[in-house]
Scaffold this motif. Structure first.
Motif, short mmCIF file in Angstrom:
data_model
loop_
_atom_site.label_atom_id
_atom_site.label_comp_id
_atom_site.label_asym_id
_atom_site.label_seq_id
_atom_site.Cartn_x
_atom_site.Cartn_y
_atom_site.Cartn_z
N ALA B 211 0.82 -1.23 0.00
CA ALA B 211 0.00 0.00 0.00
C ALA B 211 0.86 1.28 0.00
CB ALA B 211 -0.98 -0.03 1.17
N PRO B 212 1.93 1.38 0.83
CA PRO B 212 2.74 2.61 0.77
C PRO B 212 3.46 2.78 -0.56
CG PRO B 212 3.23 1.35 2.77
CD PRO B 212 2.39 0.47 1.89
N VAL B 213 3.91 1.67 -1.14
CA VAL B 213 4.58 1.74 -2.45
C VAL B 213 3.62 2.32 -3.48
CG1 VAL B 213 5.44 0.30 -4.36
CG2 VAL B 213 6.19 -0.17 -2.02
N ARG B 214 2.40 1.80 -3.50
CA ARG B 214 1.41 2.26 -4.48
C ARG B 214 1.05 3.72 -4.23
NH1 ARG B 214 -2.35 -0.20 -8.03
NH2 ARG B 214 -3.25 1.53 -9.18
N PHE B 215 0.91 4.07 -2.94
CA PHE B 215 0.54 5.44 -2.59
C PHE B 215 1.58 6.42 -3.15
CE2 PHE B 215 0.44 9.18 0.11
CZ PHE B 215 -0.91 9.42 0.24
N VAL B 216 2.86 6.11 -2.96
CA VAL B 216 3.94 7.01 -3.41
C VAL B 216 4.02 7.03 -4.94
CG1 VAL B 216 6.44 7.39 -3.38
CG2 VAL B 216 5.25 6.78 -1.26
N LEU B 217 3.98 5.85 -5.55
CA LEU B 217 4.15 5.78 -7.00
C LEU B 217 3.02 6.49 -7.76
CD1 LEU B 217 5.57 2.18 -7.61
CD2 LEU B 217 6.75 4.37 -7.78
N GLU B 218 1.84 6.57 -7.14
CA GLU B 218 0.72 7.25 -7.80
C GLU B 218 1.05 8.73 -8.07
OE1 GLU B 218 -2.89 6.53 -8.53
OE2 GLU B 218 -1.92 4.61 -8.88
N PHE B 219 1.92 9.33 -7.23
CA PHE B 219 2.30 10.73 -7.45
C PHE B 219 3.11 10.89 -8.74
CE2 PHE B 219 1.79 11.01 -2.73
CZ PHE B 219 0.80 11.98 -2.73
N PHE B 220 3.71 9.81 -9.19
CA PHE B 220 4.54 9.87 -10.39
C PHE B 220 3.82 9.35 -11.64
CE2 PHE B 220 7.34 9.55 -6.72
CZ PHE B 220 8.17 10.64 -6.92
N ARG B 221 2.51 9.05 -11.47
CA ARG B 221 1.75 8.57 -12.62
C ARG B 221 1.28 9.75 -13.47
NH1 ARG B 221 -0.84 3.20 -11.70
NH2 ARG B 221 -2.37 3.77 -13.27
N GLY B 222 1.32 9.57 -14.77
CA GLY B 222 0.92 10.65 -15.67
C GLY B 222 -0.40 10.39 -16.38
#
Lengths: 95, 259
Positions: B211-222
């Motif tokens: 869940a934390p990995v996904r939470f952070v990576l979502e900020f880098f999604r375009g």
């Protein structure tokens, strides 16, 4: 004597699995989800046969063929969210 | 990058081929570990496969829920042009968290049907989740979906034959970052499964790792079609809920152990 409980479900699983697989192989791109749904029904029937205590190759064959029908159906059905958005935007149908 | 593969004279989407490969690889890993945890491989196969069925249904449902109003408005299409309705809503479109919840529900129902304790299978089933997802993310990269924000080269990679991302624009390969993180979680869970204090601890470890990995990576999604609610995306809200659920579960279990 071999336990016959669940034999009907095992036969059903085998038949549905074969039909699903045939649909996937010959009409997959057009009606892939039909094969997928038949695969799910076949797996449910195989589960019922297992629960009823039916052992043997027919149940296993039904399980494996239904699983294959599910997999081949899924190949034409599954795509991720962004693909769907982009493709519907350009009017694309199947991918 | 490589949205389609030509296999046996048929053009097949790379995304779904890799997704299916991930599911089959996960099944092999689960079956190979059954003996170690003294579990029946047959029971495990049935639970795994029905979990997979639940995952497909759950992933599809979570994708369709936000589209319900549009889908209801398009219902007349079923009579006029069913193939268009089918193409618009039934093909494509899956949400991972829907698959996660649907998969757990499907596997739990199957275990219950066989009168087996679902948590006994966690040590073999849970590590397969990040493995399947890792291959799925490679599929996303090949298809060009779930792409990252614009970034200068060498951090950004320009796609050339994508069906989803803008072609020729350097984009952060966030799909591959997530794949790497998933593989690390997979290796960690393989190591952790026999050492966990409780069977539930393995599922909780996965929830707290992913869940934390996904939470952070979502900020880098375009990509913009994921759904944004307030300051966060749908998946970020769900990540927060998953983290909260795992923490509450952990606290409750510790309290019960003390008393």
């Amino acid at each position: 004597m071999e336990n016959q409980n669940g034999k009907g479900a095992a036969i059903g699983s085998l038949v549905v699995g074969i039909i699903g697989l045939v649909i996937d192989i010959f009409f997959g791109v057009l009606i892939g989800p039909v094969g997928l749904i038949l695969g799910i029904i076949g797996l449910v029937l195989a589960s019922k046969a297992k629960k009823d205590g039916f052992e043997g190759g027919m149940r296993t064959a039904g399980f494996v063929l239904s699983l294959l029908a599910l997999i081949f159906g899924a190949i034409s059905f599954v795509a991720c969210i962004a693909c769907a958005g982009a493709l519907s935007a350009v009017g694309y149908s199947y991918y | 990058m490589l949205p389609y593969l030509n296999l046996f004279g048929r053009v097949l989407p790379t995304y779904s081929l890799l997704g299916v490969a991930g599911v089959l690889l996960g099944l092999l890993v689960a079956l190979a570990r059954c003996k170690r945890f003294q579990l029946s491989a047959s029971d495990c196969a049935y639970i795994y496969v029905m979990g997979g069925v639940g995952a497909v249904i759950g992933a599809k449902l979570l994708y369709l829920i936000p589209l319900l109003p549009q889908m209801i408005a398009d219902l007349p299409l079923l009579g006029q042009n069913p193939s268009l309705f089918f193409a618009r809503y039934l093909t494509g479109g899956m949400v991972f968290y829907g698959g996660f919840l649907g998969g757990i529900l499907g596997a739990w129902l199957e275990a219950r049907y066989f009168r087996l304790r679902f948590s006994d299978f966690f040590p073999v089933l849970v590590p397969t989740l990040p493995l399947i997802h890792a291959l799925g993310r490679v599929g996303c990269f090949c298809a060009g979906c779930c792409y990252g924000v614009e970034a200068a080269e060498p951090w950004g990679i320009p796609f050339t034959h994508t069906i989803a991302a803008p072609n020729g624009v350097p984009l952060l390969p966030v799909q591959l970052y997530e794949c790497a993180a998933e593989l690390m979680i997979f290796l960690f869970l393989l190591w952790y499964a026999p050492r966990a204090a409780s069977k539930g601890g393995i599922l909780r470890a996965y929830m707290l790792a992913y869940a934390p990995v996904r939470f952070v990576l979502e900020f880098f999604r375009g990509d913009v079609v994921r759904g944004i609610y307030g300051p966060l995306s749908t998946s970020q809200w769900i990540s927060l809920a998953v983290m909260a659920a795992a923490i509450v579960w952990l606290v409750r279990e510790r309290r019960e152990n003390r008393s």
